[in-house]
Design a protein around this motif. Structure first.
Motif, mmCIF file in Angstrom:
data_model
loop_
_atom_site.group_PDB
_atom_site.id
_atom_site.type_symbol
_atom_site.label_atom_id
_atom_site.label_comp_id
_atom_site.label_asym_id
_atom_site.label_seq_id
_atom_site.Cartn_x
_atom_site.Cartn_y
_atom_site.Cartn_z
ATOM 1 N N LEU A 11 0.645 -1.223 -0.079
ATOM 2 C CA LEU A 11 -0.012 -0.011 -0.037
ATOM 3 C C LEU A 11 0.946 1.159 0.002
ATOM 4 O O LEU A 11 0.630 2.220 -0.745
ATOM 5 N N GLY A 12 2.010 1.244 0.884
ATOM 6 C CA GLY A 12 2.806 2.334 0.819
ATOM 7 C C GLY A 12 3.618 2.772 -0.454
ATOM 8 O O GLY A 12 3.267 3.948 -0.877
ATOM 9 N N VAL A 13 4.046 1.658 -1.274
ATOM 10 C CA VAL A 13 4.715 2.150 -2.541
ATOM 11 C C VAL A 13 3.566 2.223 -3.768
ATOM 12 O O VAL A 13 3.802 2.957 -4.463
ATOM 13 N N SER A 14 2.527 1.641 -3.481
ATOM 14 C CA SER A 14 1.514 1.988 -4.495
ATOM 15 C C SER A 14 0.929 3.239 -4.451
ATOM 16 O O SER A 14 0.543 3.911 -5.499
ATOM 17 N N ALA A 15 0.795 3.884 -2.995
ATOM 18 C CA ALA A 15 0.329 5.116 -3.009
ATOM 19 C C ALA A 15 1.207 6.285 -3.597
ATOM 20 O O ALA A 15 0.869 7.389 -3.622
ATOM 21 N N SER A 16 2.548 5.968 -3.795
ATOM 22 C CA SER A 16 3.632 6.780 -4.253
ATOM 23 C C SER A 16 3.093 7.646 -5.316
ATOM 24 O O SER A 16 2.963 9.037 -5.347
ATOM 25 N N SER A 87 -0.691 8.694 -17.350
ATOM 26 C CA SER A 87 -1.542 7.928 -16.093
ATOM 27 C C SER A 87 -0.688 7.434 -15.236
ATOM 28 O O SER A 87 0.553 7.121 -15.425
ATOM 29 N N VAL A 88 -1.025 7.410 -13.779
ATOM 30 C CA VAL A 88 -0.394 6.763 -12.943
ATOM 31 C C VAL A 88 -0.131 5.535 -13.337
ATOM 32 O O VAL A 88 1.008 4.846 -12.935
ATOM 33 N N GLY A 246 -1.563 -2.152 -7.841
ATOM 34 C CA GLY A 246 -1.990 -1.294 -6.554
ATOM 35 C C GLY A 246 -2.020 0.185 -6.868
ATOM 36 O O GLY A 246 -3.162 0.741 -6.688
ATOM 37 N N ALA A 247 -1.166 0.553 -7.865
ATOM 38 C CA ALA A 247 -1.208 2.055 -8.162
ATOM 39 C C ALA A 247 -2.222 2.426 -9.170
ATOM 40 O O ALA A 247 -2.979 3.314 -9.152
ATOM 41 N N ALA A 248 -2.563 1.432 -10.029
ATOM 42 C CA ALA A 248 -3.684 1.567 -10.738
ATOM 43 C C ALA A 248 -5.132 1.665 -10.349
ATOM 44 O O ALA A 248 -6.109 2.447 -10.554
ATOM 45 N N LEU A 250 -5.515 2.518 -6.857
ATOM 46 C CA LEU A 250 -5.529 3.787 -6.208
ATOM 47 C C LEU A 250 -5.685 4.784 -7.089
ATOM 48 O O LEU A 250 -6.520 5.886 -6.491
ATOM 49 N N ALA A 251 -5.150 4.898 -8.029
ATOM 50 C CA ALA A 251 -5.301 6.195 -9.035
ATOM 51 C C ALA A 251 -6.755 6.061 -9.655
ATOM 52 O O ALA A 251 -7.418 7.189 -9.762
ATOM 53 N N ALA A 252 -7.609 5.004 -9.848
ATOM 54 C CA ALA A 252 -8.870 4.906 -10.160
ATOM 55 C C ALA A 252 -9.711 5.494 -9.109
ATOM 56 O O ALA A 252 -10.658 6.103 -9.622
ATOM 57 N N VAL A 253 -9.468 4.992 -8.138
ATOM 58 C CA VAL A 253 -10.408 5.267 -6.783
ATOM 59 C C VAL A 253 -10.265 6.713 -6.444
ATOM 60 O O VAL A 253 -11.295 7.496 -6.330
#
Length: 304
Positions: A11-16, A87-88, A246-248, A250-253
């Motif tokens: 979650l930490g690295v995905s949120a970066s 895109s992220v 994870g990044a995809a 979080l970026a979508a949400v």
């Protein structure tokens, strides 16, 4: 507890990526503050524990620290700029190609690469073509962001290789504090050259900079560095690949980022190809035990 920490790390690295994309500050300034704060956080304990470790560097150690610092500074410049243009999800997946770049660099250095690794690289390359094709249809700006992300992945691979050389004789605290500190100096010079401000931001921007430092470094990479002591580097590398989906997500949400359906196919190909690359290189490392321990390949965010 190990599974819980792994979830926190992902979650930490995905949120970066989403946090940096949403932060209203210049890319070089975000990179500067991340590394400057990281140098302080890592350097203070290292100085207290082993102050002499900073004054007894060999010529080889200084060389590899310099190479790693330059590569890390340019990596952040490319990656964070890419987040502003494309895109992220695409930027994160393309910069995560660092595992593939390491395999290619090893091939150029005369180190044999297993056929399964080459197959994984081929699958990941097809994923890159798929993503960039859809982004070209969207805009030239998105395509430029893709190219910067690919360059960021190559620089991340170089950083990891150089870091491995330095870490063969240096402690984690000494190496990371020196590397982050020198990287911050380089980024500050780049800010001056390109006339990007490093202060006078809105409070929300400062929160973003602080957030990405805490989330990505303390809750992301520090957790993965801890996990390296209790589970194998291969497993850690595989877990870190979850940064791509994870990044995809979080970026979508949180950023309402919507991508063409075909882009997700490209993301899946890159993820699958990199999984094959990581497992292939991991098996070879176990057989040969020829390389010194290196900082883990940490996807879009390579701070170790």
């Amino acid at each position: 507890m190990t599974v819980f920490l792994a979830v926190i790390g992902v979650l930490g690295v995905s949120a970066s990526g989403p946090i940096m994309a949403a932060t209203a500050a210049p890319a070089l300034a975000i990179a500067f503050w991340r590394n400057a704060l990281g140098a302080v956080v890592m350097g203070a304990p290292a100085v207290l524990r082993n102050p002499r470790g900073f004054s007894r560097l060999t010529r080889a150690e200084r060389k590899w620290i310099l190479i790693a610092s330059i590569a890390l500074a340019l990596h952040f410049a490319c990656f964070i700029t890419a987040l502003k243009l494309t895109s992220v999800a695409a930027a994160t997946a393309l910069v995560c190609l660092q595992a593939g770049w390491i395999a290619l660099f090893n091939l150029f250095r005369g180190i044999p690469v297993a056929p399964r690794v080459l197959a994984g690289l081929g699958a990941a390359l097809v994923g890159v073509v798929v993503i960039t094709g859809f982004d070209l249809a969207l805009s030239r700006e998105a395509l430029l962001g893709d190219l910067l992300a690919v360059a960021g992945g190559a620089l991340a691979g170089l950083y990891t290789i150089a870091g491995g050389k330095a870490r063969a004789t240096l402690s984690t605290g000494t190496y990371t504090s020196l590397c982050y500190g020198l990287c911050a100096v380089i980024l500050l010079l780049l800010c001056a050259v390109f006339r990007q401000p490093v202060v006078s931001f809105e409070p929300a921007a400062w929160l973003g900079i602080l957030g990405v430092t805490v989330v990505a470094q303390l809750l992301g990479h520090s957790v993965f560095n801890h996990l390296l002591a209790v589970i194998s580097p291969l497993v850690v590398s595989m877990i870190i690949l979850l940064e791509i989906p994870g990044a995809a997500i979080l970026a979508a949400v949180f950023l309402q980022e919507q991508l063409p359906a075909g882009t997700y196919g490209g993301l899946a190909l890159i993820l699958a190809g990199l999984a094959v690359v990581v497992t292939g290189q991991g098996r070879r490392a176990v057989k040969t035990e020829a390389l010194p321990p290196a900082p883990p390949a940490l996807g879009g965010d390579v701070e170790a």
